[in-house]
Design a protein around this motif. Structure first.
Motif, short mmCIF file in Angstrom:
data_model
loop_
_atom_site.label_atom_id
_atom_site.label_comp_id
_atom_site.label_asym_id
_atom_site.label_seq_id
_atom_site.Cartn_x
_atom_site.Cartn_y
_atom_site.Cartn_z
N GLY A 280 0.73 -1.33 -0.06
CA GLY A 280 -0.06 -0.12 -0.18
C GLY A 280 0.82 1.17 0.14
N LEU A 281 0.50 2.37 -0.93
CA LEU A 281 0.92 3.40 -0.83
C LEU A 281 0.28 4.51 -0.56
CD1 LEU A 281 3.90 4.86 -1.65
CD2 LEU A 281 3.08 4.84 -3.80
N ARG A 282 0.36 5.51 0.53
CA ARG A 282 -0.19 6.73 0.81
C ARG A 282 -0.43 7.71 -0.33
NH1 ARG A 282 1.75 7.47 6.92
NH2 ARG A 282 3.63 7.58 5.77
N ALA A 283 -1.40 8.67 -0.38
CA ALA A 283 -1.39 9.58 -1.28
C ALA A 283 -0.18 10.76 -0.84
CB ALA A 283 -2.52 10.42 -1.20
N GLY A 284 0.69 11.27 -1.64
CA GLY A 284 1.81 11.88 -1.25
C GLY A 284 3.31 11.23 -1.19
N ASP A 285 3.10 10.00 -0.80
CA ASP A 285 4.22 9.29 -0.51
C ASP A 285 4.93 8.97 -2.03
OD1 ASP A 285 4.12 9.66 1.95
OD2 ASP A 285 3.62 7.55 2.53
#
Length: 355
Positions: free
Chosen positions: A26-31
């Motif tokens: 999973g990748l968070r927004a802005g990362d």
């Protein structure tokens, strides 16, 4: 999570092993996420699946809460609002920088298009190069133009496939830091593929280590280095060796016995019963070994590599076991010289003993 991969599998026809096997991340927004691993490990195939350029045979890819890939669903690449930066930059040689950057937004109103081009060129530090052609730019400048072009349409996700591989080694790490700053300023979410650890550490918030299609670990750089989840990650990231060791119970506390003495800061270690007779291998990083003339344990220098501010020494103990150590470069010892060493291990990591 903004980008979510669940048990993803990509299987090419006629091949016995899947190119991507049961990958979840999973990748968070802005990362900024980075996939790293040896050639042929599946990282570029995974990137292409996220882009919509490869069909998936199992699992699911979700982008901003919407399923874009599964065995039953395939949103076309052009519908995913994804920007891509390739190894060769793919700039149009007959167009100047302005028109290269504007290529993906040619249907925008003229005033809006001009303002957006100016904005992204300012982000990448090329406002004064807008009328120059690709052949008039350095490799690093061309790479930044390609990044500006990918950012111009405001993609919801940016994918970068080894964008620094054509640049010289000295430029890569510096440009990785610059690109990270640009992406953060733009608020972009990005997934990046590289085989270079320094690039990965310089740019990534989260880093995934892949091998033979499988994702071994998906964490920040500190955790990958100090708390590797598998033996492959421990070998692939950084410098170090596996030393024979034994887990023992000392007055109710676990200790790790090694040829360099007992390691006692082992809060995260398994119990001795986790291994047959407690025998295991302990990971000793080069920065876990300290040069100390007064230490009782001595080792012979069998190899040395000058790294500027330090040497990387390969050392052989009297038992024949080897370890590595980072030593300040003013400690310039000869090959064959015996020096004192001791351990200074903050994170003790053990693995099953290999034959």
């Amino acid at each position: 999570m903004f980008l979510n991969l669940t048990h993803l599998q990509v299987q090419y026809p006629g091949r016995s092993r899947a190119a991507v096997q049961d990958v979840s991340l999973g990748l968070r927004a802005g990362d900024i996420g980075v996939l790293i691993g040896p050639s042929g490990c599946g990282k570029t195939t995974l990137l292409r699946a996220v882009a919509g350029l490869e069909a998936v045979s199992g699992g699911e890819i979700q982008l901003a809460g919407h399923t874009v890939s599964s065995p039953q669903t395939h949103v076309p690449a052009e519908k995913r609002r994804i920007g891509m930066v390739f190894q060769d930059y793919a700039l149009f040689p007959h167009l100047d920088v302005d028109r290269n950057v504007a290529f993906g937004i040619h249907d925008w109103p003229a005033a809006e298009r001009k303002a957006r081009v100016a904005e992204v060129l300012e982000w990448v530090g090329l406002s004064d190069a807008h009328k120059r052609y690709p052949h008039e730019l350095s490799g690093g400048q061309q790479q930044r133009v390609a990044l500006a072009r990918a950012l111009a349409p405001r993609p919801q996700l940016l994918l970068l496939d080894e964008p620094f591989s054509n640049l010289d080694v000295d430029l890569r790490e510096r440009l990785a830091h610059e690109v990270r700053g640009i992406l953060k300023a733009a608020g972009a979410t990005a997934l990046f593929v590289t085989h270079d650890q320094l690039e990965a550490f310089a740019i990534g918030d989260m880093i995934g280590v892949m091998h033979e299609g499988a994702l071994h670990q998906w964490e920040d750089a500190y955790s990958l280095y100090h708390r590797p989840a598998t033996r492959f990650v421990a070998e692939f990231i950084g410098h170090g060796v596996f030393a024979p060791a034994k887990l023992v119970d000392v007055d109710g506390e676990v200790a790790v016995q090694t040829a360099l003495g007992d390691l006692t800061d082992v809060a995260e270690c398994p119990l001795p019963s986790a291994y047959p007779q407690g025998e295991c291998d302990v990971l000793l990083r080069a920065d876990d070994i300290v040069h100390d003339d007064d230490a009782p344990v001595k080792a012979e220098i069998v190899r040395k590599a000058f790294r500027g501010s330090e040497f990387l020494y390969t050392l052989r103990l009297a038992s024949g076991q080897t370890v590595q150590a980072h030593v300040p470069s003013h400690h310039d010892h000869r090959l064959g010289e015996w020096i004192g060493i001791r351990t200074q291990v903050d994170h003790v990591v053990t693995f099953k003993r290999e034959a």
